[in-house]
Design a protein around this motif. Structure first.
Motif, PDB file in Angstrom:
ATOM      1  N   VAL A  46       0.860  -1.183   0.000  1.00  0.00           N
ATOM      2  CA  VAL A  46       0.000   0.000   0.000  1.00  0.00           C
ATOM      3  C   VAL A  46       0.895   1.231   0.000  1.00  0.00           C
ATOM      4  O   VAL A  46       1.660   1.457   0.935  1.00  0.00           O
ATOM      5  CB  VAL A  46      -0.940   0.025   1.221  1.00  0.00           C
ATOM      6  N   LEU A  47       0.817   2.021  -1.075  1.00  0.00           N
ATOM      7  CA  LEU A  47       1.644   3.221  -1.191  1.00  0.00           C
ATOM      8  C   LEU A  47       1.043   4.402  -0.436  1.00  0.00           C
ATOM      9  O   LEU A  47       1.769   5.247   0.097  1.00  0.00           O
ATOM     10  CB  LEU A  47       1.818   3.596  -2.663  1.00  0.00           C
TER      11      LEU A  47
ATOM     12  N   ALA B 254       4.252   8.587  -5.056  1.00  0.00           N
ATOM     13  CA  ALA B 254       5.689   8.357  -5.180  1.00  0.00           C
ATOM     14  C   ALA B 254       6.075   7.051  -4.486  1.00  0.00           C
ATOM     15  O   ALA B 254       5.504   6.682  -3.459  1.00  0.00           O
ATOM     16  CB  ALA B 254       6.456   9.518  -4.556  1.00  0.00           C
ATOM     17  N   LYS B 255       7.068   6.366  -5.054  1.00  0.00           N
ATOM     18  CA  LYS B 255       7.461   5.062  -4.531  1.00  0.00           C
ATOM     19  C   LYS B 255       8.171   5.159  -3.182  1.00  0.00           C
ATOM     20  O   LYS B 255       8.279   4.175  -2.454  1.00  0.00           O
ATOM     21  CB  LYS B 255       8.372   4.346  -5.534  1.00  0.00           C
ATOM     22  N   LYS B 256       8.691   6.319  -2.842  1.00  0.00           N
ATOM     23  CA  LYS B 256       9.301   6.482  -1.524  1.00  0.00           C
ATOM     24  C   LYS B 256       9.164   7.934  -1.086  1.00  0.00           C
ATOM     25  O   LYS B 256       8.948   8.840  -1.909  1.00  0.00           O
ATOM     26  CB  LYS B 256      10.766   6.067  -1.529  1.00  0.00           C
ATOM     27  N   SER B 257       9.266   8.141   0.214  1.00  0.00           N
ATOM     28  CA  SER B 257       9.142   9.486   0.776  1.00  0.00           C
ATOM     29  C   SER B 257       9.751   9.487   2.173  1.00  0.00           C
ATOM     30  O   SER B 257       9.680   8.488   2.892  1.00  0.00           O
ATOM     31  CB  SER B 257       7.672   9.906   0.862  1.00  0.00           C
ATOM     32  N   SER B 258      10.343  10.618   2.537  1.00  0.00           N
ATOM     33  CA  SER B 258      10.805  10.795   3.913  1.00  0.00           C
ATOM     34  C   SER B 258      10.107  11.995   4.548  1.00  0.00           C
ATOM     35  O   SER B 258      10.645  12.671   5.414  1.00  0.00           O
ATOM     36  CB  SER B 258      12.329  10.960   3.957  1.00  0.00           C
TER      37      SER B 258
ATOM     38  N   GLY C  47       7.844  13.297   6.912  1.00  0.00           N
ATOM     39  CA  GLY C  47       7.077  13.161   8.144  1.00  0.00           C
ATOM     40  C   GLY C  47       6.807  11.733   8.570  1.00  0.00           C
ATOM     41  O   GLY C  47       7.436  10.788   8.103  1.00  0.00           O
ATOM     42  N   TYR C  48       5.867  11.597   9.490  1.00  0.00           N
ATOM     43  CA  TYR C  48       5.512  10.281  10.013  1.00  0.00           C
ATOM     44  C   TYR C  48       4.955   9.380   8.907  1.00  0.00           C
ATOM     45  O   TYR C  48       4.336   9.854   7.958  1.00  0.00           O
ATOM     46  CB  TYR C  48       4.455  10.399  11.109  1.00  0.00           C
ATOM     47  N   ASP C  49       5.156   8.081   9.054  1.00  0.00           N
ATOM     48  CA  ASP C  49       4.625   7.120   8.086  1.00  0.00           C
ATOM     49  C   ASP C  49       3.173   6.806   8.455  1.00  0.00           C
ATOM     50  O   ASP C  49       2.855   5.772   9.039  1.00  0.00           O
ATOM     51  CB  ASP C  49       5.475   5.841   8.084  1.00  0.00           C
ATOM     52  N   LEU C  50       2.271   7.731   8.078  1.00  0.00           N
ATOM     53  CA  LEU C  50       0.869   7.587   8.454  1.00  0.00           C
ATOM     54  C   LEU C  50       0.203   6.420   7.735  1.00  0.00           C
ATOM     55  O   LEU C  50      -0.740   5.822   8.261  1.00  0.00           O
ATOM     56  CB  LEU C  50       0.111   8.881   8.143  1.00  0.00           C
ATOM     57  N   THR C  51       0.694   6.090   6.538  1.00  0.00           N
ATOM     58  CA  THR C  51       0.089   4.973   5.803  1.00  0.00           C
ATOM     59  C   THR C  51       0.134   3.709   6.638  1.00  0.00           C
ATOM     60  O   THR C  51      -0.876   3.026   6.838  1.00  0.00           O
ATOM     61  CB  THR C  51       0.815   4.755   4.464  1.00  0.00           C
ATOM     62  N   ARG C  52       1.297   3.396   7.162  1.00  0.00           N
ATOM     63  CA  ARG C  52       1.444   2.170   7.930  1.00  0.00           C
ATOM     64  C   ARG C  52       0.859   2.265   9.323  1.00  0.00           C
ATOM     65  O   ARG C  52       0.650   1.241   9.982  1.00  0.00           O
ATOM     66  CB  ARG C  52       2.908   1.743   7.941  1.00  0.00           C
TER      67      ARG C  52
END
Length: 470
Positions: free
Chosen positions: A174-175, A193-197, A199-204
């Protein structure tokens, strides 16, 4: 499990009645309070008693989800998101009553970006429907938990399945997502985007939250190219331990297996009878390899050599699609194949996951437990990542058998935790495994509780699941 053993949620009778009136006026025929509809939205596939919602709303859009949350927040009424209802630990029960929010009507495939290998969908899309839609694009979505679950539900429970050893779990695929929070706001957790830095990883944070932090209303998923060639087959072994040792050797050698599934002797006996298979009645590994024609042939031959070194074989493999389809249908039908082992019984499915180096030991000890307790309980496993399932066949009306099953499940979970594993590899916590989560993470549960209180201070999003609010 008796109701008294579950997290208690105080019923807000006045608020529920007020919300029922508002929702009936707003949604008309898409709001139902009939007994059978409510029972369908609180069924459990375990011995946890069903706890019915007071009403069911069939939502069709994100604004409608926001409306429902607004009404329920105003009247402090629980909301339990519902997909296809295939969860296994009482996830869709309504311990404090309230509203079941059925999302299966939100089933649009919003966009497919073939060049970027991703797509955006609504939560009610099922994995089979998505892959049927994608067929002509040369792409597919690889996560396969067995049941034709909704993808929103799969994200909420952090599902995985037979392909996880190669393609990962929902966490890895899940992106981005959007979710409606307890106060009715829509939150977007990331971009395509396939990656991001950033802030917090809200997706996960939302993946695996089991609907306790927000209601997922869209998902952006990572897709894979359909392999040029696929080979698969079955390999018998003299014992579960020998099969597990072959799995460990296969993974350590870096052979890129797409699926590697263990079936113990009792489960194989059931599958042979149910699916009319022509394989030995012994512990077996079911395998599949994805790649080029020469690549999958080479991988199959390498595995055959490894199996022989551990007393297994012959490895009976094929690239013929029809034969592979029959093989994996038999594996997916393992639950139904097991029920005739004890006619009239009900299956309690439970799972754990351990480091792969402890897998053989964990399964062997579990089989000894099954024998010592006199249970009928076949075992299957996604053993490439150390995950296995036990299906305890029991009489759900017998208090003695319920107590025996609970004792077995407790021993299984304690064993997995002692081996530095987890109490659930893919079923989730729901109501059934809350006490084991506390044993596994300790103070980590307090951090989860703090996040829950920040995002849902009234505790109206799927309350009574994962941990107690207080």
């Amino acid at each position: 499990m008796a109701l008294a053993d579950l997290v208690r949620i105080e019923r807000n009778e006045d608020g529920i009645q007020a919300a029922l009136g508002v929702l009936k006026q707003r949604f008309g025929e898409r709001f139902q309070t009939g007994q059978s509809i409510r029972e369908q939205h609180a069924h459990t596939t375990t011995y946890i008693p069903a706890q019915l919602p007071d009403g069911v709303v069939f939502a069709r859009s994100t604004p409608e989800v926001q409306e429902v949350m607004g009404v329920c927040a105003t009247h402090r009424v629980p909301v339990i998101p519902f997909g296809t209802g295939t969860s296994l630990e009482g996830h869709v029960n309504a311990p404090g009553g309230g509203i079941s929010l059925d999302l299966m009507g939100m089933d649009k495939i919003v966009s497919v970006n073939a060049e970027d290998l991703d797509c955006t969908i609504e939560p009610g899309v099922t994995r089979e429907a998505l892959n049927t839609y994608l067929r002509d694009t040369g792409l597919f979505f690889p996560i396969d938990p067995g049941a034709n679950a909704s993808l929103g539900g799969m994200a909420s429970t952090r599902a995985s399945g037979t392909n996880a050893v190669r393609y990962g779990t929902m966490r890895d695929n899940v992106l981005a997502l959007t979710a409606v929070t307890a106060d009715g706001r829509t939150v977007t957790t990331a971009r395509r985007a396939k990656k991001s830095s950033a802030g917090y990883d809200l997706t996960r944070l939302f993946i695996g939250a089991e609907g306790t932090l927000g209601i997922i209303t869209s998902l952006t998923l990572r897709l894979q190219g359909i392999p040029q060639a696929i080979s698969g087959g079955v390999c018998p072994f003299p014992s579960v331990e020998a099969a597990c040792e072959a799995v460990i050797a296969t993974i350590q050698m870096g052979i890129p297996v797409a699926r590697i599934e263990l079936v113990n002797q009792l489960q194989m006996k059931a599958m042979i009878a149910y699916s009319k298979l022509d394989y030995p009645e012994s512990p077996c590994l079911f395998l599949e390899f994805h790649g080029t024609e020469s690549g999958v042939a080479e991988q199959a031959e390498l595995f055959g050599e490894i199996a022989g070194e551990h007393g297994g074989g012959p490895f009976m493999w094929t690239q013929v699609a029809e034969e592979r389809t029959k093989l994996w249908k038999a594996r997916h039908d393992a639950y139904w194949a097991s029920l005739p082992l004890r006619p009239g019984a009900r299956g309690l499915s439970t799972d754990v996951c351990v480091p792969i180096s402890r897998l053989a030991e964990c399964i062997a000890e579990t089989e000894r437990d099954i024998e010592a307790m006199g249970l009928v309980a076949p075992i299957v496993g996604h053993v490439g990542d150390g995950n296995f399932h036990v299906l305890v066949l029991m009489d759900p009306e017998s208090t003695r058998e319920i107590a025996q099953a609970e004792a077995f499940v407790a021993r299984l979970n304690e064993r997995a935790l002692a081996m530095e594993g987890t109490c659930t590899g893919e079923h989730g916590i729901g109501q059934g495994k809350a006490k084991f989560l506390q044993m596994e993470l300790g103070a980590g549960v307090d951090v989860m509780r703090a996040i829950k209180k920040a995002l849902d201070p009234q505790n109206i999003l799927n309350p009574g699941k994962i941990f107690s609010f207080d």
